[in-house]
Scaffold this motif. Structure first.
Motif, PDB file in Angstrom:
ATOM      1  N   PRO A 341       0.833  -1.207   0.000  1.00 57.54           N
ATOM      2  CA  PRO A 341       0.000   0.000   0.000  1.00 57.54           C
ATOM      3  C   PRO A 341       0.872   1.263   0.000  1.00 57.54           C
ATOM      4  N   ARG A 342       0.231   2.413  -0.172  1.00 55.67           N
ATOM      5  CA  ARG A 342       0.948   3.693  -0.169  1.00 55.67           C
ATOM      6  C   ARG A 342       0.312   4.650   0.823  1.00 55.67           C
ATOM      7  N   LEU A 343       1.147   5.409   1.523  1.00 55.91           N
ATOM      8  CA  LEU A 343       0.658   6.450   2.413  1.00 55.91           C
ATOM      9  C   LEU A 343       0.394   7.711   1.606  1.00 55.91           C
ATOM     10  N   ILE A 344      -0.817   8.258   1.720  1.00 53.44           N
ATOM     11  CA  ILE A 344      -1.197   9.490   1.046  1.00 53.44           C
ATOM     12  C   ILE A 344      -1.354  10.574   2.120  1.00 53.44           C
ATOM     13  N   VAL A 345      -0.430  11.520   2.163  1.00 57.57           N
ATOM     14  CA  VAL A 345      -0.416  12.541   3.212  1.00 57.57           C
ATOM     15  C   VAL A 345      -1.248  13.747   2.785  1.00 57.57           C
ATOM     16  N   ARG A 346      -2.209  14.095   3.642  1.00 59.50           N
ATOM     17  CA  ARG A 346      -3.047  15.283   3.397  1.00 59.50           C
ATOM     18  C   ARG A 346      -3.138  16.121   4.678  1.00 59.50           C
ATOM     19  N   SER A 347      -4.072  17.051   4.703  1.00 57.37           N
ATOM     20  CA  SER A 347      -4.077  18.076   5.741  1.00 57.37           C
ATOM     21  C   SER A 347      -4.524  17.583   7.115  1.00 57.37           C
TER      22      SER A 347
END
Length: 351
Positions: A341-347
């Motif tokens: 999986p991939r980490l998707i960094v948001r606010s």
């Protein structure tokens, strides 16, 4: 007049049950003969074939399939297809199968029991599928599948590694580690967790990854709050966490609530609402990370940091694994494919 109409009307096509009755065998035995299963006695096979010829039974209407013994149809068994993960997995499988020239016949179950799973496999066998993919998200499904003798090649999705069957899964442990590690790296002393149901393999692996990351960092491990994948269960968990902050219990009896890793995005939505109603700012007072990266996640307020599962890759790997076993003349050892999986960094985790 009625007799003439009846005699000239269409006859009911013979079914597998009719064949079983004439041959004096079970419905499952007929299915195994039609699937060329090796564990059928020659005398029994001959009786079933005679019954088929006598009744004029045809497994499907395609002349090509009768000659080539290929239907170019794969089966899928799924449970809880209304949830984002199982629904996305099913869609990924159908897309991948079409890309390989196969059609998909799907059976959805309300609950995984050995009987329900056996009936689903018999149904797909009646439709002439060449092999099946079984989405096994929770432990009951693994236990049910382990009890069955399967008449054709099978691949599991998210079934763990306890079955002697080839399977494809997303590395749920790694996904939890990515989310938890990200929150620790942002300076939080620990990370609370809202988990999925305890009997789901994905929830179990995410708890393991979260806990291991905290322990390896020397951080305190708070007790996880258990949800059921729905926003409502996340909302209730969020209310409990907000109550800890408001009453000061977090400081006296347990670690501060400044970061929360939620096991799916729908529950994270509920947690965020509970925090907003309690006057807690995200990420100013509490940072939140989810799991799945549903299409709406980037439109949450604030946009949600989450772990993305590549369901298209799961579908492609599952269909590739299944078709390779269809094309293999000899039985091979079970194969495992793990998708990262991939980490998707948001606010929601970054001020």
């Amino acid at each position: 007049m009625s007799q003439t109409a009846e005699s000239t009307g269409p006859r009911r096509a013979p079914t597998m049950a009719d064949v079983a009755k004439v041959a004096g065998v079970s419905h499952q035995t007929v299915s195994r003969v039609l699937s060329d299963h090796p564990n059928v006695r020659d005398t029994t096979r001959a009786e079933v074939q005679r019954a088929i010829e006598q009744l004029g039974y045809r497994r499907n209407s395609s002349a090509r399939a009768l000659v080539t013994r290929r239907t170019l149809t794969l089966g899928v068994v799924a449970c809880n297809p209304t949830l984002f993960g199982p629904a996305s997995t099913l869609f990924g499988l159908e897309e991948a199968a079409r890309g390989e020239g196969y059609m998909v016949s799907a059976v959805t179950l309300r609950a995984y029991t050995a009987k329900a799973l056996e009936d689903a496999i018999d149904h797909l066998s009646d439709w002439g599928v060449e092999g099946i993919v079984v989405i096994v998200p929770h432990r009951a499904a693994v236990d049910a599948l382990a009890e069955l003798r399967l008449p054709f090649p099978v691949v599991t999705v998210e079934g763990g590694h306890s079955l002697p069957i080839s399977g494809v899964s997303v590395d749920q442990d790694l996904g939890a580690r990515l989310a938890t590690g990200h929150l620790l790296a942002a300076g939080h002393s620990t990370v609370w967790h809202v988990s999925g149901p305890s009997d789901w393999l994905e929830a179990e692996a995410r708890v393991q990854g979260w806990r291991a990351t905290l322990e390896e960092a020397g951080a305190e491990v708070p007790p996880p709050l258990v949800g059921d994948w729905t926003p409502l269960s996340g909302y209730r968990a969020g209310q409990e966490l907000a109550g800890r902050v408001a009453s000061g219990r977090a400081r006296r009896n347990s670690p501060d609530v400044s970061a929360v890793f939620v096991a799916n995005d729908q529950m994270a939505l509920g947690v965020m609402r509970a925090f907003r109603e309690a006057g807690l700012s995200v990420p100013g007072q509490v940072a939140i990370a989810g799991f799945d990266d549903i299409p709406e996640a980037e439109f949450f307020a604030p946009p949600l940091t989450t772990v993305r599962q590549d369901f298209a890759a799961v579908g492609k790997a599952s269909i590739s694994l299944l078709t390779s076993r269809l094309d293999s003349a000899a039985r091979t050892e079970p194969e495992r494919v793990v998708i990262e999986p991939r980490l998707i960094v948001r606010s929601s985790t970054v001020s």
